[in-house]
Design a protein around this motif. Structure first.
Motif, PDB file in Angstrom:
ATOM      1  N   ILE A  16       3.230  10.377  -1.853  1.00  0.00           N
ATOM      2  CA  ILE A  16       2.870   9.050  -2.356  1.00  0.00           C
ATOM      3  C   ILE A  16       1.417   8.815  -1.975  1.00  0.00           C
ATOM      4  N   VAL A  17       0.561   8.884  -2.974  1.00  0.00           N
ATOM      5  CA  VAL A  17      -0.884   8.877  -2.748  1.00  0.00           C
ATOM      6  C   VAL A  17      -1.480   7.558  -3.245  1.00  0.00           C
ATOM      7  N   GLY A  18      -2.325   6.971  -2.409  1.00  0.00           N
ATOM      8  CA  GLY A  18      -2.958   5.712  -2.764  1.00  0.00           C
ATOM      9  C   GLY A  18      -4.386   5.897  -3.230  1.00  0.00           C
ATOM     10  N   GLU A  19      -4.767   5.076  -4.180  1.00  0.00           N
ATOM     11  CA  GLU A  19      -6.134   5.056  -4.698  1.00  0.00           C
ATOM     12  C   GLU A  19      -6.673   3.638  -4.521  1.00  0.00           C
ATOM     13  N   ALA A  20      -7.737   3.528  -3.744  1.00  0.00           N
ATOM     14  CA  ALA A  20      -8.310   2.213  -3.467  1.00  0.00           C
ATOM     15  C   ALA A  20      -8.932   1.619  -4.726  1.00  0.00           C
ATOM     16  N   ALA A  21      -8.732   0.330  -4.878  1.00  0.00           N
ATOM     17  CA  ALA A  21      -9.306  -0.405  -5.996  1.00  0.00           C
ATOM     18  C   ALA A  21     -10.208  -1.512  -5.430  1.00  0.00           C
ATOM     19  N   HIS A  22     -10.633  -2.378  -6.281  1.00  0.00           N
ATOM     20  CA  HIS A  22     -11.524  -3.462  -5.865  1.00  0.00           C
ATOM     21  C   HIS A  22     -10.802  -4.463  -4.958  1.00  0.00           C
ATOM     22  N   HIS A  23     -11.552  -5.047  -4.052  1.00  0.00           N
ATOM     23  CA  HIS A  23     -11.087  -6.139  -3.178  1.00  0.00           C
ATOM     24  C   HIS A  23      -9.930  -5.747  -2.263  1.00  0.00           C
ATOM     25  N   GLY A  24      -9.817  -4.478  -1.926  1.00  0.00           N
ATOM     26  CA  GLY A  24      -8.807  -4.034  -0.979  1.00  0.00           C
ATOM     27  C   GLY A  24      -7.445  -3.739  -1.576  1.00  0.00           C
ATOM     28  N   ASN A  25      -7.318  -3.838  -2.877  1.00  0.00           N
ATOM     29  CA  ASN A  25      -6.051  -3.504  -3.528  1.00  0.00           C
ATOM     30  C   ASN A  25      -5.906  -1.989  -3.607  1.00  0.00           C
TER      31      ASN A  25
END
Length: 58
Positions: free
Chosen positions: A42-51
Motif C-alpha cells: 500500500i503505497v502513498g503519493e503525497a498531494a497538495h496541502h498534506g493530502n
C-alpha cells in the motif's frame, strides 16, 4: 471503528483503486495501515496541502 479498516480491505481486494486521505486524517489511516500485513504494497503519493493518495501495488 476506524473507517480506514474497511477501505483498506476494499483496496486490497481490488474493489476500489485508491484511498484519498486528507491531511487531518493521515494519522488515523496510518494507525490501521501499520497493522496490515500488506502494508508494504500500500503505497502513498503525497498531494497538495498534506493530502495523500494510497494505492495497492499488485
Amino acid at each position: 471503528m476506524n473507517p480506514y479498516v474497511e477501505l483498506i480491505e476494499k483496496l486490497i481486494k481490488g474493489e476500489i483503486e485508491k484511498i484519498e486521505v486528507e491531511r487531518k486524517n493521515v494519522m488515523a489511516f496510518i494507525e490501521v495501515w501499520n497493522k496490515n500485513e500488506d502494508r508494504k504494497r500500500i503505497v502513498g503519493e503525497a498531494a497538495h496541502h498534506g493530502n495523500v493518495t494510497y494505492r495497492y501495488i499488485r
